[in-house]
Design a protein around this motif. Structure first.
Motif, short mmCIF file in Angstrom:
data_model
loop_
_atom_site.label_atom_id
_atom_site.label_comp_id
_atom_site.label_asym_id
_atom_site.label_seq_id
_atom_site.Cartn_x
_atom_site.Cartn_y
_atom_site.Cartn_z
N ASN A 170 0.86 -1.17 0.10
CA ASN A 170 0.02 0.16 0.04
C ASN A 170 1.01 0.89 -0.07
O ASN A 170 0.52 2.32 -0.05
CB ASN A 170 -1.49 0.22 1.05
CG ASN A 170 -0.72 -0.25 2.35
OD1 ASN A 170 0.87 -0.04 2.73
ND2 ASN A 170 -1.46 -0.58 3.02
N ASP A 171 2.33 1.36 -0.02
CA ASP A 171 3.47 2.33 0.11
C ASP A 171 3.66 1.83 -1.07
O ASP A 171 4.64 3.13 -1.40
CB ASP A 171 4.57 2.29 0.72
CG ASP A 171 4.74 1.18 1.59
OD1 ASP A 171 4.85 0.45 0.29
OD2 ASP A 171 5.54 1.35 2.05
N ARG A 177 -2.92 5.01 -7.53
CA ARG A 177 -3.35 5.89 -8.70
C ARG A 177 -4.72 5.77 -9.44
O ARG A 177 -4.51 4.05 -9.18
CB ARG A 177 -1.76 5.71 -9.66
CG ARG A 177 -1.11 6.40 -9.69
CD ARG A 177 -1.57 7.89 -10.06
NE ARG A 177 -1.30 7.51 -11.96
CZ ARG A 177 -0.48 6.86 -12.32
NH1 ARG A 177 0.93 6.62 -12.12
NH2 ARG A 177 -0.39 6.90 -13.80
N ASP A 178 -4.83 5.73 -9.90
CA ASP A 178 -6.42 5.39 -10.70
C ASP A 178 -5.93 5.50 -12.77
O ASP A 178 -5.51 6.05 -12.73
CB ASP A 178 -7.75 6.17 -10.66
CG ASP A 178 -8.37 6.62 -9.34
OD1 ASP A 178 -7.92 4.94 -8.80
OD2 ASP A 178 -8.51 7.25 -8.31
N PHE A 182 -0.94 0.09 -18.43
CA PHE A 182 -0.26 -1.52 -18.13
C PHE A 182 0.78 -0.86 -18.14
O PHE A 182 2.19 -1.54 -18.21
CB PHE A 182 -0.38 -2.54 -19.21
CG PHE A 182 -0.07 -3.92 -19.31
CD1 PHE A 182 -0.20 -4.89 -18.46
CD2 PHE A 182 0.98 -3.75 -20.06
CE1 PHE A 182 -0.25 -5.74 -18.22
CE2 PHE A 182 1.42 -5.29 -19.76
CZ PHE A 182 1.50 -5.75 -19.02
N ALA A 183 1.60 -0.32 -19.70
CA ALA A 183 2.90 0.09 -19.70
C ALA A 183 3.73 0.55 -18.69
O ALA A 183 5.12 0.25 -18.68
CB ALA A 183 2.85 1.51 -20.77
N GLU A 184 3.15 1.25 -17.67
CA GLU A 184 3.69 2.04 -16.60
C GLU A 184 4.54 0.90 -16.14
O GLU A 184 4.91 0.60 -14.93
CB GLU A 184 2.76 2.55 -15.60
CG GLU A 184 2.78 4.29 -16.59
CD GLU A 184 1.17 4.78 -15.78
OE1 GLU A 184 1.99 5.21 -14.52
OE2 GLU A 184 -0.04 4.83 -15.79
N VAL A 253 -5.86 -1.34 -13.12
CA VAL A 253 -5.06 -0.90 -14.26
C VAL A 253 -5.13 -1.52 -14.88
O VAL A 253 -6.89 -2.48 -15.47
CB VAL A 253 -3.69 -2.44 -14.02
CG1 VAL A 253 -3.37 -3.00 -15.27
CG2 VAL A 253 -2.58 -2.06 -12.73
N LYS A 254 -5.49 -0.61 -16.67
CA LYS A 254 -6.05 -0.84 -17.81
C LYS A 254 -5.25 -2.12 -18.31
O LYS A 254 -4.12 -1.68 -18.90
CB LYS A 254 -5.79 0.83 -18.69
CG LYS A 254 -6.93 1.61 -17.57
CD LYS A 254 -6.83 2.86 -18.29
CE LYS A 254 -5.43 3.55 -18.98
NZ LYS A 254 -6.02 4.75 -19.93
N LEU A 255 -6.53 -3.23 -18.23
CA LEU A 255 -6.20 -4.15 -19.71
C LEU A 255 -7.03 -4.84 -19.84
O LEU A 255 -7.95 -5.52 -19.45
CB LEU A 255 -5.48 -4.94 -18.06
CG LEU A 255 -4.67 -6.13 -18.94
CD1 LEU A 255 -3.49 -6.07 -19.79
CD2 LEU A 255 -4.91 -7.01 -17.84
#
Length: 291
Positions: A170-171, A177-178, A182-184, A253-255
Motif C-alpha cells: 500500500n506504500d 493511482r487510478d 499497463f505500460a507503466e 490497471v487498464k488491461l
C-alpha cells in the motif's frame, strides 16, 4: 465348490447329522448328501466318516475349524463387489485451481461424503497446464480449471470467469493511482506465476507489444505471491480471487481481455452419468454458483 456347499457343510457340523441339516436348510437329504460329495470332490479329501452320525475325519475337523471364516470372507467379498458395482466404494480424482481449495472443494466434499461415505476423493491442486495433462493421461477424472491451449481432446464447460489482478504494497508509488496504463507496470519488477500458468500466457501477448521487457520473477504457487510482495517493491500478478494481506492493495490497471474462463474439463466423449464422479461434479458446480 460354492457357497451353498460350504453352508451345507457348516450346518451339518452344527446340527450333528445330515437329516437335521437337511431339515434346517429345507433340502431333501439326498441334496445334502450330493452337496457334501461335490465339496469333497472339489477339495480332494474325505470330510465325514461314513455312517449315520456326521463324524468328521481329521481332515474334516481341520476344514470345519476354518469354514466359518471362509463363509464370512465369501460374504464380505460379495458385498464389496456389489458396492463397487453400485458406485458405493472406490476413488474419484479431481483437479482444481488454488482459488477453489479453501471453500468450494471442502463444501463439496462434505456434501459428497454424506451421500457416498465409502467413496474416497483425491484432490490435486495445480494450474491449468498441469491439470489438463493429468486429465489427458488418466490421472484425474475431471478438473476445474482454464481451457488448455490445445483442447482437441477435451470437453470444456465454462462455469465462471477469473480476472487477472495486479497487487502491490500500500506504500507503492502506484498504489493510490487510478487508471494505470499497463505500460507503466513495466518499470517495476513483476512477480508472476510459472510460465505454464494460463494468465502468464495471456500476459505474454501484452508484453510482446512493448519494446521494453519487464523483469519477471516467477513463483509456481500463485497464492504465495502476496507474501513476496510484502517484502519487495515488485508488483504481483495474481488472480482476483487471491487473498490479500491488509497491507496490500489491488492496482487499478487498464488491461484489455483480463478475464479467464474457468470451467469443467473432462475428456471428450467421456460420460459420467449416474456415477459417483458425476455426483461430485454436480456438487462442485453447485458450490461454485454459490461462491
Amino acid at each position: 465348490m460354492d457357497l451353498k456347499e460350504l453352508t451345507t457343510f457348516q450346518t451339518i457340523v452344527q446340527e450333528g447329522n445330515f437329516s437335521k441339516a437337511a431339515l434346517k436348510l429345507h433340502y431333501a437329504q439326498s441334496t445334502v448328501t450330493n452337496q457334501v460329495q461335490r465339496l469333497e470332490k472339489a477339495l480332494g479329501i474325505q470330510l465325514f466318516k461314513r455312517g449315520w452320525d456326521a463324524e468328521l475325519t481329521a481332515s474334516g475337523q481341520l476344514f470345519a475349524a476354518e469354514v466359518d471364516k471362509l463363509i464370512g470372507h465369501w460374504h464380505y467379498v460379495a458385498e464389496q463387489a456389489k458396492a463397487l458395482q453400485e458406485e458405493e466404494i472406490g476413488t474419484v480424482s479431481v483437479g482444481a485451481l488454488e482459488s477453489l481449495a479453501k471453500q468450494v472443494l471442502p463444501a463439496s466434499l462434505r456434501r459428497f461424503q454424506a451421500q457416498k461415505p465409502r467413496v474416497s476423493c483425491h484432490f490435486v491442486i495445480g494450474n491449468t497446464d498441469t491439470l489438463s495433462r493429468a486429465v489427458l493421461q488418466g490421472g484425474l477424472d475431471f478438473a476445474i480449471c482454464g481451457e488448455p491451449a490445445d483442447s482437441t481432446s477435451f470437453r470444456f464447460e465454462p462455469l465462471f470467469e477469473e480476472k487477472i489482478a495486479f497487487v502491490a504494497a500500500n506504500d507503492h508509488p502506484l498504489a493510490k493511482r487510478d487508471g494505470i496504463d499497463f505500460a507503466e507496470l513495466l518499470a517495476y519488477p513483476l512477480l508472476i506465476g510459472g510460465s505454464t500458468c494460463l494468465y502468464y500466457l495471456r500476459l505474454s501477448k501484452q508484453f510482446s507489444r512493448y519494446d521494453e521487457s519487464p523483469l519477471l520473477h516467477t513463483v509456481s504457487q500463485i497464492s504465495a505471491i502476496p507474501a513476496f510482495i510484502q517484502q519487495t517493491a515488485a508488483i504481483g500478478v495474481v488472480l482476483a480471487s487471491t487473498e490479500l494481506a491488509p497491507n496490500l492493495v489491488a492496482l487499478d490497471v487498464k488491461l484489455k481481455d483480463a478475464s479467464i474462463p474457468i470451467g469443467l474439463l473432462q475428456l471428450r466423449n467421456e460420460s459420467y452419468a449416474a456415477t459417483s464422479k458425476h455426483q461430485l461434479m454436480q456438487y462442485i458446480k453447485e458450490e461454485l454458483s454459490l461462491a
